[in-house]
Every structure is written in C-alpha cells, then in structure tokens.
Design a protein around this motif. Structure first.
Motif, PDB file in Angstrom:
ATOM      1  N   ASP A   1      32.387  38.346  36.303  1.00  0.00           N
ATOM      2  CA  ASP A   1      33.794  38.034  36.962  1.00  0.00           C
ATOM      3  C   ASP A   1      33.797  37.937  38.332  1.00  0.00           C
ATOM      4  O   ASP A   1      34.631  36.941  38.659  1.00  0.00           O
ATOM      5  CB  ASP A   1      34.830  39.093  36.381  1.00  0.00           C
ATOM      6  N   LYS A   2      33.118  38.575  38.991  1.00  0.00           N
ATOM      7  CA  LYS A   2      33.372  38.688  40.543  1.00  0.00           C
ATOM      8  C   LYS A   2      32.724  37.546  41.424  1.00  0.00           C
ATOM      9  O   LYS A   2      33.144  37.464  42.592  1.00  0.00           O
ATOM     10  CB  LYS A   2      32.817  40.108  41.051  1.00  0.00           C
ATOM     11  N   SER A   3      32.018  36.705  40.640  1.00  0.00           N
ATOM     12  CA  SER A   3      31.366  35.659  41.483  1.00  0.00           C
ATOM     13  C   SER A   3      32.134  34.693  41.746  1.00  0.00           C
ATOM     14  O   SER A   3      32.066  33.722  42.547  1.00  0.00           O
ATOM     15  CB  SER A   3      30.119  35.104  40.659  1.00  0.00           C
ATOM     16  N   TYR A   4      33.488  34.477  41.246  1.00  0.00           N
ATOM     17  CA  TYR A   4      34.328  33.419  41.359  1.00  0.00           C
ATOM     18  C   TYR A   4      35.611  33.940  42.506  1.00  0.00           C
ATOM     19  O   TYR A   4      36.471  33.301  42.530  1.00  0.00           O
ATOM     20  CB  TYR A   4      35.183  33.152  39.716  1.00  0.00           C
ATOM     21  N   LEU A   5      35.449  35.393  42.942  1.00  0.00           N
ATOM     22  CA  LEU A   5      36.232  35.420  43.776  1.00  0.00           C
ATOM     23  C   LEU A   5      36.389  34.496  45.127  1.00  0.00           C
ATOM     24  O   LEU A   5      35.501  34.243  45.728  1.00  0.00           O
ATOM     25  CB  LEU A   5      35.955  37.075  44.251  1.00  0.00           C
ATOM     26  N   PRO A   6      37.549  34.128  45.697  1.00  0.00           N
ATOM     27  CA  PRO A   6      37.833  33.266  46.823  1.00  0.00           C
ATOM     28  C   PRO A   6      37.330  33.932  48.254  1.00  0.00           C
ATOM     29  O   PRO A   6      37.020  35.161  48.076  1.00  0.00           O
ATOM     30  CB  PRO A   6      39.090  32.868  46.965  1.00  0.00           C
ATOM     31  N   LYS A   7      36.812  33.281  49.349  1.00  0.00           N
ATOM     32  CA  LYS A   7      36.826  33.695  50.342  1.00  0.00           C
ATOM     33  C   LYS A   7      37.837  34.754  51.005  1.00  0.00           C
ATOM     34  O   LYS A   7      38.770  34.430  50.800  1.00  0.00           O
ATOM     35  CB  LYS A   7      36.546  32.766  51.597  1.00  0.00           C
ATOM     36  N   GLY A   8      37.383  35.783  51.351  1.00  0.00           N
ATOM     37  CA  GLY A   8      38.278  36.986  51.952  1.00  0.00           C
ATOM     38  C   GLY A   8      38.705  37.933  50.908  1.00  0.00           C
ATOM     39  O   GLY A   8      39.513  38.985  51.173  1.00  0.00           O
ATOM     40  N   ILE A   9      38.231  37.870  49.412  1.00  0.00           N
ATOM     41  CA  ILE A   9      38.506  38.968  48.657  1.00  0.00           C
ATOM     42  C   ILE A   9      37.275  39.676  48.262  1.00  0.00           C
ATOM     43  O   ILE A   9      36.403  39.166  47.629  1.00  0.00           O
ATOM     44  CB  ILE A   9      39.327  38.179  47.411  1.00  0.00           C
TER      45      ILE A   9
ATOM     46  N   LEU B   1      39.315  44.733  46.118  1.00  0.00           N
ATOM     47  CA  LEU B   1      40.164  44.385  44.921  1.00  0.00           C
ATOM     48  C   LEU B   1      40.129  45.556  43.772  1.00  0.00           C
ATOM     49  O   LEU B   1      41.143  45.763  43.230  1.00  0.00           O
ATOM     50  CB  LEU B   1      39.447  43.159  44.282  1.00  0.00           C
ATOM     51  N   ASP B   2      39.162  46.153  43.610  1.00  0.00           N
ATOM     52  CA  ASP B   2      39.025  47.288  42.472  1.00  0.00           C
ATOM     53  C   ASP B   2      40.208  48.501  42.822  1.00  0.00           C
ATOM     54  O   ASP B   2      40.465  49.011  42.095  1.00  0.00           O
ATOM     55  CB  ASP B   2      37.626  47.834  42.232  1.00  0.00           C
ATOM     56  N   LYS B   3      39.994  48.654  44.403  1.00  0.00           N
ATOM     57  CA  LYS B   3      40.994  49.972  44.966  1.00  0.00           C
ATOM     58  C   LYS B   3      42.413  49.256  44.410  1.00  0.00           C
ATOM     59  O   LYS B   3      43.192  50.213  44.181  1.00  0.00           O
ATOM     60  CB  LYS B   3      40.654  50.139  46.214  1.00  0.00           C
ATOM     61  N   VAL B   4      42.885  48.092  44.720  1.00  0.00           N
ATOM     62  CA  VAL B   4      43.906  47.592  44.611  1.00  0.00           C
ATOM     63  C   VAL B   4      44.433  47.844  43.283  1.00  0.00           C
ATOM     64  O   VAL B   4      45.487  48.037  42.976  1.00  0.00           O
ATOM     65  CB  VAL B   4      44.313  46.155  45.106  1.00  0.00           C
TER      66      VAL B   4
END
Length: 238
Positions: free
Chosen positions: A156-164, A169-172
C-alpha cells in the motif's frame, strides 16, 4: 540465479534512459536493449529473447498493442509490462485481456516502477522453482504464483505522494483512531511531535483517501477552526 533480462521499447530516448536508470537501481535485473521502433523491437525480441519487455503504446511506425499481440502469439516465455500515458479504460482492459503482467501510467514514479518489477521478480523466480521441482502443480501453488499483490510495505505504501512518510502517516492514523471526536491539526501535531502545518498535510491526504472528513468548529472567540473526523463507516486501517 541470472539477472532478469529486460528490453525497453520506447520511442522517447529520454524516457527510455530514465527507465534504464530505474532498472539499474533494482537488484536482479539487466537492461539488454532499447528499441525505439517496430523494426528494432522485432529484431531485439528475435535475437535477444528478453525475459521481460517494458512497452509503450504509441510509436511513429506502430501501435504497441500490435507488438504485444504478436509477442504473445509467438513467444510464450516472454512477459510484458505496459508503460504508457494511455489512460482510456478500454485500452487498459485490452492490455489485461491480451496478458500484460502490469500496466503503469506515465509519468512513472520510481516506487511504483520498483513495485512492479519486484512483483515480477517474485513471480519469475517462483515459476522457475516450480518448473525445476514439479511436472504438475497444485491449486495452492497456482494461487501463490498468480497472486496480484505483494506482502509487506510495498503493498500500500508505494503509492504515497511526495511529502507523505509512511511512518508519520501511521502515527497520525493511531491518533485519529483513538478519538471519536473531531481533532485539529494542532492537536494531532502535538501528539506525534510535528508542526501543525505538517499534521495538516497528512490529515488532508487522509481526506483525499476518503478516510477522514473535515468540518469547522466554532469557538467563543477567534476564527472557526478546521477539525478532522474519522469516517467510522470505513474504519481507518494502516
């Protein structure tokens, strides 16, 4: 085990060179040629017999789908990943029906590119292993061979945009899942140790993923403040 040999079929040499450099960063792959036309592609395929072809759609002298069909008809041991700016759904459907291993839309992001090749590498190695050890296969072996998703972080995490960043994100996500009420970016930022601006960027990303809603909270003084609320009908998952 030998490297997987890749042929790049792309008429834009700048894009082809980027793909080549991407390949150089992924262990277990080797670019054996770059073809910019139909004749070059046919010659490379016939002479070099690559394991994998990275194929664009539109060329001055051909349509990549025609080459794909020819390749599938003539060479069963050769796989294709389409890399193209073509976004029409019927083209995607056509590519899948012909038998592409993956379909990547330009501009290509390295992590998406790497995910595709890593998944292909897993498939390729599993196929070789099965071929050496078995004349026939079980349903379970077929299911494992043809599964379409990678395990672990690439899924799933390969699609995260730049800056994320995935860890941030997990902490949020953890903070948002602990509280039923709406939270401000300032509160979330303090909880995970980042600035309000950074927290807001991650919360807005979650809105774009339709995992969080936003509303305005009106206090007794000052301007209304934006608050973020988990969509409980589609619980947030890491």
């Amino acid at each position: 085990m030998k490297d997987i040999e890749v042929l790049i079929v792309e008429d834009d040499l700048r894009i082809a060179e980027i793909q080549k450099r991407f390949i150089e960063q992924i262990k277990g792959f080797q670019t054996i040629g770059i073809a910019t036309s139909y004749i070059e592609a046919r010659n490379y395929i016939e002479v070099l017999q690559p394991d994998l072809i990275l194929l664009d759609v539109y060329f001055p002298d051909m349509n990549g789908f025609d080459l794909l069909k020819e390749t599938k008809q003539e060479t069963k041991q050769m796989d294709v990943i389409m890399i193209t700016a073509t976004k029409e759904i019927h083209k995607v459907q056509e590519a899948v029906s012909i038998g592409v291993f993956d379909y990547i839309i330009k501009p290509v992001v390295f992590e998406r590119f790497k995910q595709s090749l890593t998944r292909y590498q897993e498939y390729y190695q599993s196929l070789l292993k099965l071929g050496k050890e078995n004349l026939y296969v079980t349903q379970q072996q077929v299911d494992q061979l043809l599964r379409k998703e990678m395990d672990g972080e690439l899924k799933d995490k390969s699609y995260l945009p730049k800056g994320i960043d995935p860890l941030t994100l997990d902490k949020v996500l953890e903070v948002m899942n602990k509280v039923d009420a709406g939270l401000t970016a300032e509160f979330v930022g303090k909880e995970i140790g980042v600035s309000r601006t950074t927290a807001r960027r991650y919360l807005e990303h979650l809105i774009s993923e339709e995992k969080v809603d936003a509303d305005l909270a009106y206090g007794t003084v000052g301007r209304p403040e934006r608050v973020y609320i988990v969509k409980r009908d589609s619980a947030i998952k890491k």
